[in-house]
Design a protein around this motif. Sequence first.
Motif, PDB file in Angstrom:
ATOM      1  N   ALA A   1       5.562  10.257   8.862  1.00 35.93           N
ATOM      2  CA  ALA A   1       5.346  11.071   7.701  1.00 35.93           C
ATOM      3  C   ALA A   1       3.982  10.829   7.748  1.00 35.93           C
ATOM      4  O   ALA A   1       3.226  10.274   6.576  1.00 35.93           O
ATOM      5  CB  ALA A   1       6.093  10.041   6.887  1.00 35.93           C
ATOM      6  N   THR A   2       3.498  11.308   7.760  1.00 36.53           N
ATOM      7  CA  THR A   2       1.317  10.964   8.744  1.00 36.53           C
ATOM      8  C   THR A   2       1.015  12.684   7.318  1.00 36.53           C
ATOM      9  O   THR A   2       2.221  13.487   7.812  1.00 36.53           O
ATOM     10  CB  THR A   2       1.030  11.586   9.572  1.00 36.53           C
ATOM     11  N   SER A   3       0.614  12.407   6.747  1.00 36.58           N
ATOM     12  CA  SER A   3       0.043  13.313   5.720  1.00 36.58           C
ATOM     13  C   SER A   3      -0.834  14.448   6.434  1.00 36.58           C
ATOM     14  O   SER A   3      -0.896  14.470   7.465  1.00 36.58           O
ATOM     15  CB  SER A   3      -1.310  13.214   4.470  1.00 36.58           C
TER      16      SER A   3
ATOM     17  N   PHE B   1      -4.016  15.607   6.544  1.00 35.40           N
ATOM     18  CA  PHE B   1      -5.025  14.768   7.326  1.00 35.40           C
ATOM     19  C   PHE B   1      -4.689  13.281   7.909  1.00 35.40           C
ATOM     20  O   PHE B   1      -5.633  12.813   8.737  1.00 35.40           O
ATOM     21  CB  PHE B   1      -5.421  14.389   6.016  1.00 35.40           C
ATOM     22  N   GLY B   2      -3.609  13.454   8.500  1.00 31.19           N
ATOM     23  CA  GLY B   2      -3.395  12.191   9.239  1.00 31.19           C
ATOM     24  C   GLY B   2      -3.168  10.673   8.999  1.00 31.19           C
ATOM     25  O   GLY B   2      -3.254   9.790   9.419  1.00 31.19           O
ATOM     26  N   TYR B   3      -3.211  10.597   7.382  1.00 29.50           N
ATOM     27  CA  TYR B   3      -2.874   9.123   6.734  1.00 29.50           C
ATOM     28  C   TYR B   3      -1.087   9.014   6.232  1.00 29.50           C
ATOM     29  O   TYR B   3      -0.298   9.906   5.886  1.00 29.50           O
ATOM     30  CB  TYR B   3      -3.597   9.367   5.934  1.00 29.50           C
ATOM     31  N   VAL B   4      -0.900   7.459   6.330  1.00 32.33           N
ATOM     32  CA  VAL B   4       0.345   7.027   6.122  1.00 32.33           C
ATOM     33  C   VAL B   4       0.130   6.311   4.858  1.00 32.33           C
ATOM     34  O   VAL B   4      -0.741   5.574   5.048  1.00 32.33           O
ATOM     35  CB  VAL B   4       1.268   7.003   7.289  1.00 32.33           C
ATOM     36  N   LEU B   5       0.467   6.135   4.022  1.00 34.32           N
ATOM     37  CA  LEU B   5       0.321   4.708   3.103  1.00 34.32           C
ATOM     38  C   LEU B   5       0.133   3.604   3.500  1.00 34.32           C
ATOM     39  O   LEU B   5       1.748   3.657   4.024  1.00 34.32           O
ATOM     40  CB  LEU B   5       1.612   5.016   1.462  1.00 34.32           C
ATOM     41  N   GLN B   6      -0.057   2.786   3.329  1.00 38.31           N
ATOM     42  CA  GLN B   6       0.200   1.653   3.854  1.00 38.31           C
ATOM     43  C   GLN B   6       1.010   0.706   3.795  1.00 38.31           C
ATOM     44  O   GLN B   6       2.174  -0.109   4.311  1.00 38.31           O
ATOM     45  CB  GLN B   6      -1.461   0.039   3.333  1.00 38.31           C
TER      46      GLN B   6
ATOM     47  N   LEU C   1      10.743   4.841   7.683  1.00 32.75           N
ATOM     48  CA  LEU C   1      11.648   4.711   6.760  1.00 32.75           C
ATOM     49  C   LEU C   1      12.199   5.897   6.423  1.00 32.75           C
ATOM     50  O   LEU C   1      11.627   6.930   7.187  1.00 32.75           O
ATOM     51  CB  LEU C   1      10.560   4.080   5.081  1.00 32.75           C
ATOM     52  N   THR C   2      13.025   6.217   5.301  1.00 30.07           N
ATOM     53  CA  THR C   2      13.889   7.780   5.734  1.00 30.07           C
ATOM     54  C   THR C   2      12.551   8.564   4.506  1.00 30.07           C
ATOM     55  O   THR C   2      12.326   7.449   3.608  1.00 30.07           O
ATOM     56  CB  THR C   2      14.895   7.818   5.008  1.00 30.07           C
ATOM     57  N   GLY C   3      12.174   9.300   4.072  1.00 29.95           N
ATOM     58  CA  GLY C   3      11.753  10.512   3.357  1.00 29.95           C
ATOM     59  C   GLY C   3      12.270   9.673   1.832  1.00 29.95           C
ATOM     60  O   GLY C   3      11.416   9.964   0.983  1.00 29.95           O
ATOM     61  N   ILE C   4      13.547   9.401   1.658  1.00 33.45           N
ATOM     62  CA  ILE C   4      14.232   9.417  -0.132  1.00 33.45           C
ATOM     63  C   ILE C   4      13.712   7.983  -0.183  1.00 33.45           C
ATOM     64  O   ILE C   4      13.761   7.668  -1.396  1.00 33.45           O
ATOM     65  CB  ILE C   4      15.372   9.900  -0.141  1.00 33.45           C
ATOM     66  N   GLU C   5      13.342   6.961   0.617  1.00 31.20           N
ATOM     67  CA  GLU C   5      13.077   5.214   0.740  1.00 31.20           C
ATOM     68  C   GLU C   5      12.060   4.993  -0.421  1.00 31.20           C
ATOM     69  O   GLU C   5      11.032   5.856  -0.193  1.00 31.20           O
ATOM     70  CB  GLU C   5      13.632   4.930   1.573  1.00 31.20           C
ATOM     71  N   ARG C   6      11.950   4.257  -0.776  1.00 29.06           N
ATOM     72  CA  ARG C   6      10.732   4.260  -2.199  1.00 29.06           C
ATOM     73  C   ARG C   6      10.505   2.925  -1.755  1.00 29.06           C
ATOM     74  O   ARG C   6      11.538   1.840  -1.956  1.00 29.06           O
ATOM     75  CB  ARG C   6      11.162   4.415  -3.423  1.00 29.06           C
ATOM     76  N   VAL C   7       8.917   2.513  -1.932  1.00 31.54           N
ATOM     77  CA  VAL C   7       8.379   0.958  -1.691  1.00 31.54           C
ATOM     78  C   VAL C   7       7.451   0.549  -2.949  1.00 31.54           C
ATOM     79  O   VAL C   7       7.214   1.280  -3.156  1.00 31.54           O
ATOM     80  CB  VAL C   7       7.084   0.674  -0.349  1.00 31.54           C
ATOM     81  N   HIS C   8       8.774  -0.606  -3.904  1.00 33.76           N
ATOM     82  CA  HIS C   8       8.125  -0.963  -4.974  1.00 33.76           C
ATOM     83  C   HIS C   8       6.859  -1.996  -4.961  1.00 33.76           C
ATOM     84  O   HIS C   8       7.046  -2.819  -4.192  1.00 33.76           O
ATOM     85  CB  HIS C   8       9.073  -0.986  -5.710  1.00 33.76           C
ATOM     86  N   HIS C   9       6.116  -2.046  -5.494  1.00 32.00           N
ATOM     87  CA  HIS C   9       4.394  -2.989  -5.628  1.00 32.00           C
ATOM     88  C   HIS C   9       4.785  -3.766  -6.543  1.00 32.00           C
ATOM     89  O   HIS C   9       5.165  -3.556  -8.054  1.00 32.00           O
ATOM     90  CB  HIS C   9       3.276  -2.453  -5.807  1.00 32.00           C
ATOM     91  N   GLU C  10       5.629  -5.223  -7.349  1.00 32.53           N
ATOM     92  CA  GLU C  10       6.763  -5.383  -7.937  1.00 32.53           C
ATOM     93  C   GLU C  10       5.107  -6.277  -9.058  1.00 32.53           C
ATOM     94  O   GLU C  10       5.462  -6.511 -10.015  1.00 32.53           O
ATOM     95  CB  GLU C  10       6.816  -6.559  -7.420  1.00 32.53           C
ATOM     96  N   ASP C  11       4.061  -6.745  -8.023  1.00 31.85           N
ATOM     97  CA  ASP C  11       2.765  -6.954  -9.786  1.00 31.85           C
ATOM     98  C   ASP C  11       2.081  -5.429  -9.976  1.00 31.85           C
ATOM     99  O   ASP C  11       1.419  -6.206 -11.195  1.00 31.85           O
ATOM    100  CB  ASP C  11       1.779  -8.074  -8.861  1.00 31.85           C
ATOM    101  N   GLU C  12       2.812  -4.109  -9.448  1.00 29.26           N
ATOM    102  CA  GLU C  12       1.864  -3.177  -9.720  1.00 29.26           C
ATOM    103  C   GLU C  12       1.247  -2.137  -9.777  1.00 29.26           C
ATOM    104  O   GLU C  12       0.369  -2.084 -10.101  1.00 29.26           O
ATOM    105  CB  GLU C  12       2.267  -3.045 -11.454  1.00 29.26           C
ATOM    106  N   ASP C  13       0.167  -3.379  -8.624  1.00 27.65           N
ATOM    107  CA  ASP C  13      -0.544  -3.448  -7.679  1.00 27.65           C
ATOM    108  C   ASP C  13      -0.828  -3.081  -6.587  1.00 27.65           C
ATOM    109  O   ASP C  13      -0.550  -3.100  -5.473  1.00 27.65           O
ATOM    110  CB  ASP C  13      -1.900  -4.366  -7.908  1.00 27.65           C
ATOM    111  N   GLU C  14      -0.757  -1.588  -7.108  1.00 33.03           N
ATOM    112  CA  GLU C  14      -0.546  -0.945  -5.744  1.00 33.03           C
ATOM    113  C   GLU C  14      -1.527  -1.006  -4.708  1.00 33.03           C
ATOM    114  O   GLU C  14      -1.431  -0.330  -3.091  1.00 33.03           O
ATOM    115  CB  GLU C  14      -1.276   0.867  -6.387  1.00 33.03           C
ATOM    116  N   SER C  15      -2.374  -1.387  -4.574  1.00 29.26           N
ATOM    117  CA  SER C  15      -3.722  -2.534  -3.132  1.00 29.26           C
ATOM    118  C   SER C  15      -3.352  -3.465  -2.736  1.00 29.26           C
ATOM    119  O   SER C  15      -3.666  -3.941  -1.536  1.00 29.26           O
ATOM    120  CB  SER C  15      -4.557  -2.133  -3.602  1.00 29.26           C
TER     121      SER C  15
END
Length: 112
Positions: A17-19, A21-26, A39-53
Amino acid sequence: MVHAQGYILEHRPDHPATSRFGYVLQHRLVAEHLLGRFLTGIERVHHEDEDESNNLPENLWLFPSQSEHMRHHKRLSLRYDPGFLEELAILASDPRTSLASASASWWRWNRA
């Protein structure tokens, strides 16, 4: 590398699932590591504290789709809080009060 929206990117040119440029969301890499699969292309990972880092495992939730992810956000919205709707109905029952001003009054009283 950090994405413009605050997500951390890792250089993984061999990942499926690399971009371009060769990057993937951590956070997706962390979820995959925990699950032991990609992960499948439709699965979504949620940050519960809304801090994307904040990609600690205890902060990440996996949703099977974007629609399920959005349902989670809607449940947290005041529009879906029964207490808010009941109080708002009482405030708005005065014919001299608009729904917008009742909502603003409720917000000032309960969130100040």
